[in-house]
Scaffold this motif. Structure first.
Motif, PDB file in Angstrom:
ATOM      1  N   THR A 184       4.408  11.282  -6.673  1.00 19.98           N
ATOM      2  CA  THR A 184       3.234  11.377  -5.808  1.00 19.98           C
ATOM      3  C   THR A 184       2.070  12.013  -6.558  1.00 19.98           C
ATOM      4  N   GLU A 189       9.497  19.461   0.807  1.00 21.34           N
ATOM      5  CA  GLU A 189      10.426  18.351   1.068  1.00 21.34           C
ATOM      6  C   GLU A 189      11.627  18.904   1.816  1.00 21.34           C
ATOM      7  N   SER A 190      12.514  18.029   2.225  1.00 20.89           N
ATOM      8  CA  SER A 190      13.740  18.481   2.881  1.00 20.89           C
ATOM      9  C   SER A 190      14.893  17.570   2.499  1.00 20.89           C
ATOM     10  N   ASP A 244      20.200  16.278  -2.909  1.00 14.69           N
ATOM     11  CA  ASP A 244      18.898  15.794  -2.444  1.00 14.69           C
ATOM     12  C   ASP A 244      17.730  16.452  -3.168  1.00 14.69           C
ATOM     13  N   ARG A 300      10.317  12.435  -6.317  1.00  9.16           N
ATOM     14  CA  ARG A 300       9.299  11.890  -5.400  1.00  9.16           C
ATOM     15  C   ARG A 300       8.005  12.693  -5.479  1.00  9.16           C
ATOM     16  N   ALA A 301       8.125  13.997  -5.540  1.00  9.22           N
ATOM     17  CA  ALA A 301       6.940  14.850  -5.620  1.00  9.22           C
ATOM     18  C   ALA A 301       6.177  14.575  -6.908  1.00  9.22           C
ATOM     19  N   LYS A 334       3.845  18.717   3.019  1.00  6.27           N
ATOM     20  CA  LYS A 334       4.540  17.439   2.822  1.00  6.27           C
ATOM     21  C   LYS A 334       3.707  16.468   1.986  1.00  6.27           C
ATOM     22  N   ALA A 358      14.111  14.624  -4.481  1.00  5.31           N
ATOM     23  CA  ALA A 358      12.910  15.184  -3.852  1.00  5.31           C
ATOM     24  C   ALA A 358      11.900  15.586  -4.919  1.00  5.31           C
ATOM     25  N   THR A 388      15.151  23.140   3.304  1.00  4.53           N
ATOM     26  CA  THR A 388      13.762  23.003   2.899  1.00  4.53           C
ATOM     27  C   THR A 388      13.663  23.209   1.395  1.00  4.53           C
ATOM     28  N   PHE A 421       4.514  20.787  -3.093  1.00  2.00           N
ATOM     29  CA  PHE A 421       5.087  19.883  -2.102  1.00  2.00           C
ATOM     30  C   PHE A 421       6.193  20.564  -1.317  1.00  2.00           C
ATOM     31  N   TYR A 428       2.391  24.989   0.330  1.00  2.74           N
ATOM     32  CA  TYR A 428       3.324  23.883   0.172  1.00  2.74           C
ATOM     33  C   TYR A 428       3.212  22.995   1.406  1.00  2.74           C
TER      34      TYR A 428
END
Length: 119
Positions: free
Chosen positions: A79, A61-62, A68, A75-76, A41, A72, A5, A59, A39
């Motif tokens: 967004t 994420e996983s 990864d 992407r956050a 998704k 992540a 996580t 955010f 936090y």
């Protein structure tokens, strides 16, 4: 591999808001109160515009590996930018911090619980 996580925090400051944008943010301030920050998704936005122009997106994420974490975080941040741009909100000083919870230090209670569970 086990799923990890990640918590990603994206911070910045609103900039150049029109009176209408400022009024819209102030009217929705209760939904974005720092006291209810979590936090998620989808990302949770918090701010105290009456006090300062800063905002924070949180955010959840996983991923499965250390590698990864960087995508992540990207992407956050993307967004958060999309949310801001989609509403026409100006911003500055955007930065993000990502944390892998599997590597986070355990608190005193967590260490005690882990030790009692292993015994």
């Amino acid at each position: 591999m086990s799923e990890r996580t990640f918590r990603i925090t994206v911070r910045g400051a609103f900039e150049g808001l029109s009176e209408a944008q400022r009024a819209a943010l102030l009217s929705a301030a209760a939904e974005h109160d720092v006291l209810f920050a979590s936090y998620t998704k989808e990302g949770h936005l918090s701010y105290e515009l009456a006090a300062r122009a800063d905002f924070t997106f949180r955010f959840l994420e996983s991923g499965e590996a250390d590698e990864d974490l960087v995508p992540a975080a990207a992407r956050a941040e993307a967004t958060a930018v999309a949310w801001l741009d989609g509403r026409g909100y100006g911003y500055k000083n955007l930065r993000s911090v990502a944390e892998d919870l599997s590597k986070a230090a355990l608190g005193k209670r967590q260490r005690r619980a882990q030790a009692s569970g292993a015994a």
